[in-house]
Motif scaffolding. Sequence first.
Motif, PDB file in Angstrom:
ATOM      1  N   GLY A  92       0.866  -1.220  -0.073  1.00  0.00           N
ATOM      2  CA  GLY A  92       0.151  -0.037  -0.041  1.00  0.00           C
ATOM      3  C   GLY A  92       0.766   1.216  -0.056  1.00  0.00           C
ATOM      4  O   GLY A  92       0.499   2.046  -0.502  1.00  0.00           O
ATOM      5  N   LEU A  93       1.865   1.130   0.901  1.00  0.00           N
ATOM      6  CA  LEU A  93       2.963   2.347   0.945  1.00  0.00           C
ATOM      7  C   LEU A  93       3.625   2.602  -0.439  1.00  0.00           C
ATOM      8  O   LEU A  93       3.803   3.592  -0.891  1.00  0.00           O
ATOM      9  N   LEU A  94       4.372   1.553  -1.043  1.00  0.00           N
ATOM     10  CA  LEU A  94       4.842   1.524  -2.173  1.00  0.00           C
ATOM     11  C   LEU A  94       4.171   2.000  -3.421  1.00  0.00           C
ATOM     12  O   LEU A  94       4.721   2.899  -4.251  1.00  0.00           O
ATOM     13  N   ASN A  95       2.749   1.637  -3.359  1.00  0.00           N
ATOM     14  CA  ASN A  95       1.974   1.911  -4.486  1.00  0.00           C
ATOM     15  C   ASN A  95       1.273   3.360  -4.352  1.00  0.00           C
ATOM     16  O   ASN A  95       1.356   4.232  -5.266  1.00  0.00           O
ATOM     17  N   ILE A  96       1.284   3.818  -3.160  1.00  0.00           N
ATOM     18  CA  ILE A  96       0.885   5.200  -2.816  1.00  0.00           C
ATOM     19  C   ILE A  96       1.742   6.136  -3.412  1.00  0.00           C
ATOM     20  O   ILE A  96       1.746   7.001  -4.130  1.00  0.00           O
ATOM     21  N   ARG A  97       3.404   5.762  -3.032  1.00  0.00           N
ATOM     22  CA  ARG A  97       4.432   6.458  -3.302  1.00  0.00           C
ATOM     23  C   ARG A  97       4.393   6.604  -4.929  1.00  0.00           C
ATOM     24  O   ARG A  97       4.571   7.659  -5.545  1.00  0.00           O
ATOM     25  N   THR A  98       4.244   5.314  -5.733  1.00  0.00           N
ATOM     26  CA  THR A  98       4.381   5.319  -7.193  1.00  0.00           C
ATOM     27  C   THR A  98       3.245   6.314  -7.690  1.00  0.00           C
ATOM     28  O   THR A  98       3.464   7.044  -8.599  1.00  0.00           O
ATOM     29  N   LEU A 141      12.990  13.364   1.471  1.00  0.00           N
ATOM     30  CA  LEU A 141      13.720  14.245   2.241  1.00  0.00           C
ATOM     31  C   LEU A 141      13.689  13.848   3.796  1.00  0.00           C
ATOM     32  O   LEU A 141      12.462  13.785   4.135  1.00  0.00           O
ATOM     33  N   ARG A 142      14.648  13.410   4.177  1.00  0.00           N
ATOM     34  CA  ARG A 142      14.713  12.879   5.653  1.00  0.00           C
ATOM     35  C   ARG A 142      15.660  13.564   6.570  1.00  0.00           C
ATOM     36  O   ARG A 142      16.875  13.291   6.663  1.00  0.00           O
ATOM     37  N   PRO A 143      14.987  14.553   7.106  1.00  0.00           N
ATOM     38  CA  PRO A 143      16.398  15.334   8.041  1.00  0.00           C
ATOM     39  C   PRO A 143      16.586  14.542   9.138  1.00  0.00           C
ATOM     40  O   PRO A 143      15.615  14.014   9.841  1.00  0.00           O
ATOM     41  N   GLY A 164      19.180   4.568   1.034  1.00  0.00           N
ATOM     42  CA  GLY A 164      18.736   5.819   1.715  1.00  0.00           C
ATOM     43  C   GLY A 164      17.916   5.159   2.663  1.00  0.00           C
ATOM     44  O   GLY A 164      17.718   5.554   3.891  1.00  0.00           O
ATOM     45  N   ASP A 165      17.350   3.979   2.590  1.00  0.00           N
ATOM     46  CA  ASP A 165      16.232   3.431   3.645  1.00  0.00           C
ATOM     47  C   ASP A 165      17.464   2.928   4.647  1.00  0.00           C
ATOM     48  O   ASP A 165      16.954   3.137   5.910  1.00  0.00           O
ATOM     49  N   ILE A 166      18.356   2.227   4.452  1.00  0.00           N
ATOM     50  CA  ILE A 166      19.290   1.890   5.310  1.00  0.00           C
ATOM     51  C   ILE A 166      20.027   3.001   6.188  1.00  0.00           C
ATOM     52  O   ILE A 166      19.953   3.027   7.301  1.00  0.00           O
ATOM     53  N   TYR A 205       3.663  12.778   3.141  1.00  0.00           N
ATOM     54  CA  TYR A 205       4.790  12.815   4.476  1.00  0.00           C
ATOM     55  C   TYR A 205       4.473  11.712   5.404  1.00  0.00           C
ATOM     56  O   TYR A 205       3.197  11.421   5.525  1.00  0.00           O
ATOM     57  N   GLU A 206       5.569  11.206   5.794  1.00  0.00           N
ATOM     58  CA  GLU A 206       5.384  10.014   6.768  1.00  0.00           C
ATOM     59  C   GLU A 206       6.584  10.286   7.795  1.00  0.00           C
ATOM     60  O   GLU A 206       7.747  10.613   7.431  1.00  0.00           O
ATOM     61  N   PRO A 207       6.664   9.998   9.192  1.00  0.00           N
ATOM     62  CA  PRO A 207       7.433   9.780  10.022  1.00  0.00           C
ATOM     63  C   PRO A 207       8.262   8.519   9.250  1.00  0.00           C
ATOM     64  O   PRO A 207       7.704   7.531   8.879  1.00  0.00           O
TER      65      PRO A 207
HETATM   66  C1  IPM Z   1      10.644   3.523   5.280  1.00  0.00           C
HETATM   67  C2  IPM Z   1      10.288   2.099   5.257  1.00  0.00           C
HETATM   68  C3  IPM Z   1       9.666   1.503   4.101  1.00  0.00           C
HETATM   69  C4  IPM Z   1      10.806   1.684   3.083  1.00  0.00           C
HETATM   70  C5  IPM Z   1       8.862   0.064   4.103  1.00  0.00           C
HETATM   71  C6  IPM Z   1       8.125   0.240   5.285  1.00  0.00           C
HETATM   72  C7  IPM Z   1       8.360  -0.289   2.795  1.00  0.00           C
HETATM   73  O1  IPM Z   1      11.366   1.064   5.822  1.00  0.00           O
HETATM   74  O2  IPM Z   1       9.872   4.310   4.749  1.00  0.00           O
HETATM   75  O3  IPM Z   1      11.919   3.640   5.461  1.00  0.00           O
HETATM   76  O4  IPM Z   1      11.398   0.506   2.971  1.00  0.00           O
HETATM   77  O5  IPM Z   1      10.871   2.476   2.200  1.00  0.00           O
END
Ligand code: IPM
Length: 363
Positions: A91-97, A105-107, A244-246, A273-275
């Motif tokens: 759901g998250l990946l699809n709404i991003r797309t 941006l991740r401060p 960037g995720d890591i 926007y997401e925490p």
């Molecule tokens: C993030 C999360 C997500 C991502 C997951 C929940 C799909 O880890 O926003 O950092 O990997 O992008």
Amino acid sequence: MKLKILITAGDGIGPEVTKEAVAVLKDVAAAGGHDFAFDEKRIGGVAIEQDGTPLPEETLKAALASDAVLLGAVGANKFNSLPPEKRPEVGLLNIRTELGGFANLRPAFAFKELAINSPLRPEIIEGADILFVRELLGGLYFGKPREWNRVTRESWNTMRYSYDEVARVARVAFKLAQGRRKKLTSVDKANVLEVSQLWRATVDEIAVEFPDVTLEHQLVDSMAMHLMNQPRNYDVVLTENLFGDILSDESAVITGSLGMLPSATIGGKVNLYEPVHGSAPDIAGKGLANPLGAILTGALILRYSAGLEAEAATVESAVRKVLEQGFRTPDLVRANSQGFTVLSTTEMGAKVRETMKTLLVGA
Ligand code: IPM
Ligand code: MG
């Protein structure tokens, strides 16, 4: 100022923390005579349960018709055994797309008051202020082919980028660096991966448009180390999607808690926007969640979708003041530390709003 904000609170602690962010935004609107309208739709695990899909059509329609989307978190333990394409995360990946924002941006800002929470020495993290720009729509997350072949017992994902995909996110990062300390660190693995060689060559090419910004390249493995050794060295850090995720989770070590990190995704049809934190199912519904990441995410809505820079800064100051006064959520307190007042999720939200009022009056 008129703004239509869609709330997709999602799973776990998502509803608790977004509620506090919304309350803060409502107070900002009331104080400044702004017209913020809120709507709420399902996403993630709750949507799978009630609508049979992690991103219902109705949610997507409402998102595309809004000016900004505030997402809480997605993911729940009961879906852990499902294959990737059936999980709440889709759901998250699809709404991003669908919303199309490619620059996340991740401060990561080291609040002085939280230095005690970091395993790093205070003199290392003090003053650290990094802005990660994570490419969000490409790389390993979306590249094809992708498959887990259960017959041959092989699996693969594809890290793919085109010149244009790298160039557009690089431009966003350079522009942001121009408004900050004018330093950009681009992260890749160009000693091994062709995709990183394209990444590096493209960033070098775009750099010519921004002669006032100092560009350096870092390999992702050494970057993971340098981030902990000398976080103050970094200003804007540009990465592909997975790196960037890591690295953004790693940067939680600098800020003291993952619960402090906000994010904004820009460049598409509607900003998302997401925490940075997840749904934290283990503490959901107990009033233990830290709403500051979500509240700081609300500040980013004010900054990037409403153009209300002063109000965004006010929310950030209120968070700082609350920390200065010794108020903490449980994630911000170490077992043996003393002198802090531990608050629940809603109490912390209320404390920020109370403090914000004094700042708004004083302004
Ligand atoms: C993030 C999360 C997500 C991502 C997951 C929940 C799909 O880890 O926003 O950092 O990997 O992008
Ligand atoms: Mg992550």
